[in-house]
Design a protein around this motif. Structure first.
Motif, PDB file in Angstrom:
ATOM      1  N   TYR A   1       1.014  -0.763  -0.509  1.00 67.71           N
ATOM      2  CA  TYR A   1       0.640   0.228  -0.258  1.00 67.71           C
ATOM      3  C   TYR A   1       1.092   1.471   0.059  1.00 67.71           C
ATOM      4  N   LEU A   2       0.480   2.407  -0.372  1.00 67.50           N
ATOM      5  CA  LEU A   2       0.922   3.601  -0.450  1.00 67.50           C
ATOM      6  C   LEU A   2      -0.061   4.649  -0.344  1.00 67.50           C
ATOM      7  N   VAL A   3       0.568   6.030  -0.385  1.00 76.22           N
ATOM      8  CA  VAL A   3       0.254   6.927  -0.453  1.00 76.22           C
ATOM      9  C   VAL A   3       1.295   7.881   0.160  1.00 76.22           C
ATOM     10  N   SER A   4       0.886   9.275  -0.603  1.00 75.66           N
ATOM     11  CA  SER A   4       2.329  10.758  -0.765  1.00 75.66           C
ATOM     12  C   SER A   4       1.498  11.325  -1.187  1.00 75.66           C
ATOM     13  N   ASP A   5       1.663  12.819  -0.706  1.00 70.26           N
ATOM     14  CA  ASP A   5       0.652  13.586  -0.793  1.00 70.26           C
ATOM     15  C   ASP A   5       1.847  14.765  -0.133  1.00 70.26           C
ATOM     16  N   THR A   6       1.307  15.829  -1.063  1.00 71.15           N
ATOM     17  CA  THR A   6       1.703  17.577  -0.284  1.00 71.15           C
ATOM     18  C   THR A   6       0.575  18.581   0.545  1.00 71.15           C
ATOM     19  N   LEU A   7       1.361  18.591   2.086  1.00 77.57           N
ATOM     20  CA  LEU A   7       0.219  18.829   2.530  1.00 77.57           C
ATOM     21  C   LEU A   7       1.002  21.073   3.119  1.00 77.57           C
ATOM     22  N   ASP A   8      -0.396  21.546   2.919  1.00 78.25           N
ATOM     23  CA  ASP A   8       0.188  22.737   2.825  1.00 78.25           C
ATOM     24  C   ASP A   8      -0.519  22.783   4.098  1.00 78.25           C
ATOM     25  N   TYR A   9       0.715  23.739   5.442  1.00 79.59           N
ATOM     26  CA  TYR A   9       0.825  23.480   6.912  1.00 79.59           C
ATOM     27  C   TYR A   9       0.648  24.731   7.354  1.00 79.59           C
ATOM     28  N   ASN A  10      -0.759  25.705   7.213  1.00 83.97           N
ATOM     29  CA  ASN A  10      -0.644  26.908   7.905  1.00 83.97           C
ATOM     30  C   ASN A  10      -1.926  26.705   9.234  1.00 83.97           C
ATOM     31  N   GLU A  11      -2.570  28.545   9.365  1.00 80.94           N
ATOM     32  CA  GLU A  11      -2.618  28.189  10.454  1.00 80.94           C
ATOM     33  C   GLU A  11      -4.953  27.417  10.483  1.00 80.94           C
ATOM     34  N   SER A  12      -5.050  27.551   8.879  1.00 82.37           N
ATOM     35  CA  SER A  12      -6.315  27.192   9.161  1.00 82.37           C
ATOM     36  C   SER A  12      -6.418  25.558   8.425  1.00 82.37           C
ATOM     37  N   ASP A  13      -4.936  25.092   8.130  1.00 87.08           N
ATOM     38  CA  ASP A  13      -5.230  23.966   7.774  1.00 87.08           C
ATOM     39  C   ASP A  13      -3.959  23.382   7.786  1.00 87.08           C
ATOM     40  N   TYR A  14      -4.265  22.855   9.537  1.00 87.64           N
ATOM     41  CA  TYR A  14      -3.704  21.659   9.791  1.00 87.64           C
ATOM     42  C   TYR A  14      -4.068  21.070  10.598  1.00 87.64           C
ATOM     43  N   THR A  15      -5.142  19.907  10.119  1.00 87.06           N
ATOM     44  CA  THR A  15      -5.826  17.926  10.398  1.00 87.06           C
ATOM     45  C   THR A  15      -6.063  17.118   8.699  1.00 87.06           C
ATOM     46  N   TYR A  16      -4.817  16.422   8.732  1.00 88.68           N
ATOM     47  CA  TYR A  16      -5.182  15.594   7.068  1.00 88.68           C
ATOM     48  C   TYR A  16      -5.628  14.641   8.065  1.00 88.68           C
ATOM     49  N   THR A  17      -6.203  13.204   6.830  1.00 87.67           N
ATOM     50  CA  THR A  17      -6.180  12.408   6.889  1.00 87.67           C
ATOM     51  C   THR A  17      -6.046  11.936   5.579  1.00 87.67           C
ATOM     52  N   LEU A  18      -5.104  10.800   5.374  1.00 86.60           N
ATOM     53  CA  LEU A  18      -5.126  10.945   3.870  1.00 86.60           C
ATOM     54  C   LEU A  18      -4.884   9.067   3.892  1.00 86.60           C
ATOM     55  N   GLY A  19      -5.526   8.472   2.958  1.00 81.68           N
ATOM     56  CA  GLY A  19      -5.854   7.569   2.444  1.00 81.68           C
ATOM     57  C   GLY A  19      -4.914   6.764   1.283  1.00 81.68           C
ATOM     58  N   MET A  20      -4.693   5.499   2.314  1.00 82.03           N
ATOM     59  CA  MET A  20      -3.409   4.611   1.569  1.00 82.03           C
ATOM     60  C   MET A  20      -4.554   3.907   0.750  1.00 82.03           C
ATOM     61  N   LYS A  21      -3.544   3.388  -0.310  1.00 79.41           N
ATOM     62  CA  LYS A  21      -3.951   2.460  -2.225  1.00 79.41           C
ATOM     63  C   LYS A  21      -3.526   1.674  -2.057  1.00 79.41           C
ATOM     64  N   ARG A  22      -4.236   0.829  -2.490  1.00 74.47           N
ATOM     65  CA  ARG A  22      -3.113  -0.572  -3.379  1.00 74.47           C
ATOM     66  C   ARG A  22      -1.732  -0.658  -4.181  1.00 74.47           C
ATOM     67  N   VAL A  23      -1.224  -1.303  -3.873  1.00 75.27           N
ATOM     68  CA  VAL A  23      -0.036  -0.784  -4.944  1.00 75.27           C
ATOM     69  C   VAL A  23      -0.443  -2.006  -6.873  1.00 75.27           C
ATOM     70  N   LYS A  24      -0.402  -2.926  -6.035  1.00 76.18           N
ATOM     71  CA  LYS A  24      -1.010  -4.484  -6.919  1.00 76.18           C
ATOM     72  C   LYS A  24      -2.050  -4.444  -7.625  1.00 76.18           C
ATOM     73  N   GLY A  25      -2.206  -5.258  -8.718  1.00 75.19           N
ATOM     74  CA  GLY A  25      -3.267  -6.122  -8.704  1.00 75.19           C
ATOM     75  C   GLY A  25      -3.135  -7.575  -8.277  1.00 75.19           C
ATOM     76  N   LYS A  26      -3.889  -9.083  -8.637  1.00 76.30           N
ATOM     77  CA  LYS A  26      -3.912 -10.052  -9.031  1.00 76.30           C
ATOM     78  C   LYS A  26      -5.122 -10.827  -9.435  1.00 76.30           C
ATOM     79  N   LEU A  27      -4.180 -11.530  -9.986  1.00 69.10           N
ATOM     80  CA  LEU A  27      -4.697 -12.573 -11.358  1.00 69.10           C
ATOM     81  C   LEU A  27      -4.986 -13.827  -9.854  1.00 69.10           C
ATOM     82  N   ILE A  28      -5.665 -14.445 -10.966  1.00 67.29           N
ATOM     83  CA  ILE A  28      -5.994 -15.349 -10.542  1.00 67.29           C
ATOM     84  C   ILE A  28      -7.178 -16.506 -11.422  1.00 67.29           C
ATOM     85  N   VAL A  29      -6.202 -17.617 -11.818  1.00 71.51           N
ATOM     86  CA  VAL A  29      -6.872 -18.692 -12.542  1.00 71.51           C
ATOM     87  C   VAL A  29      -7.011 -20.421 -12.364  1.00 71.51           C
TER      88      VAL A  29
END
Length: 306
Positions: free
Chosen positions: A151-179
């Protein structure tokens, strides 16, 4: 000492008042609100898991499980967006607790500014699947191993007096092959599958680059119906991955006694199941090959074996 005249008294009282007022204002200034970052899991299930679940090929996970049930290990780094200076860093560590989010530890005294948070989850603890020195690039199948459900998450955060709380969602990197393979003679107990044109690496912006071929050897139990599942990097393009499979008599590839259906072109996608179904007809020595599209099996080929 001369007596203070009226003007002097006014000036003196005004100065004292300003001193008192200034001191009061300083005492009442609130400290900068601390930067707060929470991580949650966005991709809890594959996007087409319901169709595969109805066929008994993949289990649906509850969306209400703790963070650690999806992402069991975590490492992250917070850097200054302008200078690249590392502000906070956590090496790969097991996620503990029953919380649905994980708190990123950030120094309380960092100034307002722009910061980049990059977090990787479920990397190999033995280091075989690890990010590079710059923390931004991951090799997806080192040593021809499927690796982990990264899983991965990467984001740029603008930290200031009004923006200081962030919730970031991690996403799956791969897929899956079922045979899924049905009606194979029990003498065939080994297969070699190969898929080409899957991505070699991914960066922290989900940009997939380079290309490799991946080989999947499998020894089956003595059964007429077999299901194999493999975590795979996304294909380099739509229908660019060529999928080949050989079925061998015995439990290895040493004997020159094998059969093979026709090669097919498929697409492995991030956070998606690619489901193939091979049905062997012993009467006619043919394979019918199906791919699961939405809730339906679509026939790809019906090939005679030479």
């Amino acid at each position: 000492m001369r007596a203070l005249n009226h003007i002097d008294r006014i000036i003196l009282l005004g100065g004292m008042a300003m001193t008192l007022l200034t001191g009061c204002i300083r005492d009442e200034l609130e400290p900068c609100p601390p930067l707060q970052i929470q991580l949650e899991v966005e991709d809890k299930n594959y996007i087409n898991v319901k169709a595969a679940s109805r066929l008994g090929l993949e289990e649906i996970k509850s969306e209400e499980l703790p963070f650690a049930d999806y992402v069991s290990s975590l490492q992250y780094r917070l850097t200054d967006a302008e200078t690249g200076e590392v502000i906070a860093w956590q090496p790969l560590k097991t996620v503990e607790g029953e919380g649905k989010t994980v708190t990123v530890s950030v120094p309380e005294d960092i100034p307002f500014g722009r910061y980049v948070l990059t977090a990787w989850g479920n990397l190999s603890e033995n280091g075989s699947e690890s990010v590079g020195d710059d923390f931004n690039v991951l090799a997806l199948h080192p040593d021809n191993q499927q690796g982990q459900d990264v899983y991965l998450v990467s984001d740029t955060l603008d930290y200031n007096e009004s923006d200081y709380t962030y919730t970031l969602g991690m996403k799956r990197v791969k897929g899956k092959l079922i045979v899924s393979v049905e009606d194979m003679p029990v003498a065939f107990r080994y297969s070699e599958k190969e898929i080409s044109a899957i991505s070699r690496q991914v960066d922290n912006r989900f940009a997939y680059t380079d290309s490799l071929s991946f080989r999947i050897p499998t020894v089956w139990p003595q059964s007429g119906e077999i299901v194999t599942k493999t975590l795979l990097a996304p294909s380099t393009g739509q229908a660019e991955s060529l999928f080949k499979v050989r079925f061998y008599v015995g439990d290895n590839a040493e004997q020159d006694n094998w059969i093979a259906p026709e090669d097919i072109s498929i697409t492995i996608e991030r956070n998606k199941l690619t489901v193939l179904r091979y049905i062997y007809d012993p009467c006619c020595c043919t394979f019918k090959i199906y791919v699961l599209v939405n809730d339906n099996w679509e026939l790809l080929h019906s090939m005679e074996i030479d």
